[in-house]
Scaffold this active site. Sequence first.
Site, short mmCIF file in Angstrom:
data_model
loop_
_atom_site.label_atom_id
_atom_site.label_comp_id
_atom_site.label_asym_id
_atom_site.label_seq_id
_atom_site.Cartn_x
_atom_site.Cartn_y
_atom_site.Cartn_z
N THR A 1 0.87 -1.18 0.00
CA THR A 1 0.00 0.00 0.00
C THR A 1 0.91 1.23 0.00
O THR A 1 2.00 1.19 0.57
CB THR A 1 -0.86 -0.01 1.28
OG1 THR A 1 -1.81 -1.05 1.15
CG2 THR A 1 -1.58 1.31 1.52
N THR B 1 -0.84 1.93 7.11
CA THR B 1 -0.81 0.72 6.28
C THR B 1 -0.87 -0.49 7.19
O THR B 1 -0.32 -0.46 8.30
CB THR B 1 0.46 0.67 5.40
OG1 THR B 1 0.55 -0.64 4.81
CG2 THR B 1 1.74 0.93 6.18
N GLY B 2 -1.53 -1.52 6.72
CA GLY B 2 -1.63 -2.73 7.55
C GLY B 2 -3.01 -3.34 7.46
O GLY B 2 -3.71 -3.16 6.46
N GLY C 1 -6.42 -3.42 7.54
CA GLY C 1 -7.35 -2.30 7.48
C GLY C 1 -8.48 -2.33 8.48
O GLY C 1 -8.85 -1.30 9.05
N GLY D 1 -11.20 -1.18 2.72
CA GLY D 1 -10.34 -1.15 3.91
C GLY D 1 -10.27 0.23 4.54
O GLY D 1 -11.15 1.08 4.34
N ASP D 2 -9.20 0.45 5.28
CA ASP D 2 -9.04 1.71 6.01
C ASP D 2 -8.55 2.86 5.13
O ASP D 2 -8.75 4.02 5.45
CB ASP D 2 -8.04 1.52 7.16
CG ASP D 2 -6.67 1.09 6.63
OD1 ASP D 2 -6.61 0.19 5.77
OD2 ASP D 2 -5.66 1.67 7.06
N1 ASP Z 1 -4.52 -1.11 4.88
C1 ASP Z 1 -4.76 -1.74 3.61
C2 ASP Z 1 -6.14 -2.35 3.62
O1 ASP Z 1 -6.48 -2.98 4.59
C3 ASP Z 1 -3.77 -2.80 3.27
C4 ASP Z 1 -2.31 -2.47 3.53
O2 ASP Z 1 -1.98 -1.40 4.00
O3 ASP Z 1 -1.45 -3.33 3.24
O4 ASP Z 1 -6.84 -2.24 2.65
#
Ligand code: ASP
Length: 323
Positions: free
Chosen positions: A192, A243-244, A246, A222-223
């Site tokens: 991301t 990021t992570g 979400g 997602g977030d």
């Molecule tokens: N945060 C993003 C989501 O959940 C994914 C990511 O950051 O890797 O859509």
Amino acid sequence: MRLPVLIALTVIIITSTIFYRLESSTSSKKRDYVLVIHGGAGFVANTEDKEKIEAVTNGIRAALELGNEMLKNGAKSIDVIEAVITILENDSTFNSGRGAVLSMTKEAELDASIMDGSNLNAGAVGNVRIVKNPIKAARSVMDKTNHVLLVGEGAEQFAISQNLDIVENSYFVTQQNLNEWEQRAKLEKGGTVGAVAMDKYGNLAAGTSTGGMMRKMHGRIGDSPIIGAGTYANNNSCAISATGWGEKYIKNAAAFNVHALMTYKNLSLNDAMKEVMYKILDPKDGGMIAIDKNGNYSLIFTTQAMSRGIATSDGIFEIKIWE
Ligand code: ASP
């Protein structure tokens, strides 16, 4: 010392040394401008994959160089965020725009958002499948509508009406993502992208763009396009991109919580970031990048890696993937 206490202490020491990474800089003199970029947390920590490392590093460097030049020449932070994220969306190395991960239905379903800290204006799109640069669509939602978030077909029709570049969904699909999808890739694919910036006028801005999570349900958002979860900017406090995982960031209003801790509890940027990442979220949930109104920056992640770059008016220009 009793055994359970000893075990608990050992676990705390090991997890805090292995999983928690914080990088920050406070400058006594207010900086003229600052740009921080991330290319996603959870990037498979394979130090042997030289090609991937080079691609990630080059991608971040190109975005950082462009943003640094723009800020040096007096561009507004909101324009820098859009430009920098556009470059990363066009680079198939990252999980945004071309190269985004694929959903259950083997399609790229893209989310993005942008926020201007000078007036709290924000725009976002979710689940778009034919818009070449979702961050531009998010910017248009912010500038040209009274809304904050448009999703799916409505967002796509709006992008068409704004003459934004439209592509087939296959444009986003890379062989590597198809392979990983086929292998039911359990690996946490990072990538991301996000950016936060402070310009010469002291205005903060933030943006985030993603394909989400590999094999996510069709329609899942997602977030990243949720203001206050994956993105937030306010000139009075900070600008943040997350990021992570979400769903965790949404449930915990992660980005807004950093702003709230600074605003209502007077925490410093670093302390607010630590509180959210270490106490509110769980280990391995992901990472966040942020800057405050004085141009201090803070980058934090609880995954093995988070690719990232920093450029400041006082000459810092750094790119890193691991610690
Ligand atoms: N945060 C993003 C989501 O959940 C994914 C990511 O950051 O890797 O859509």
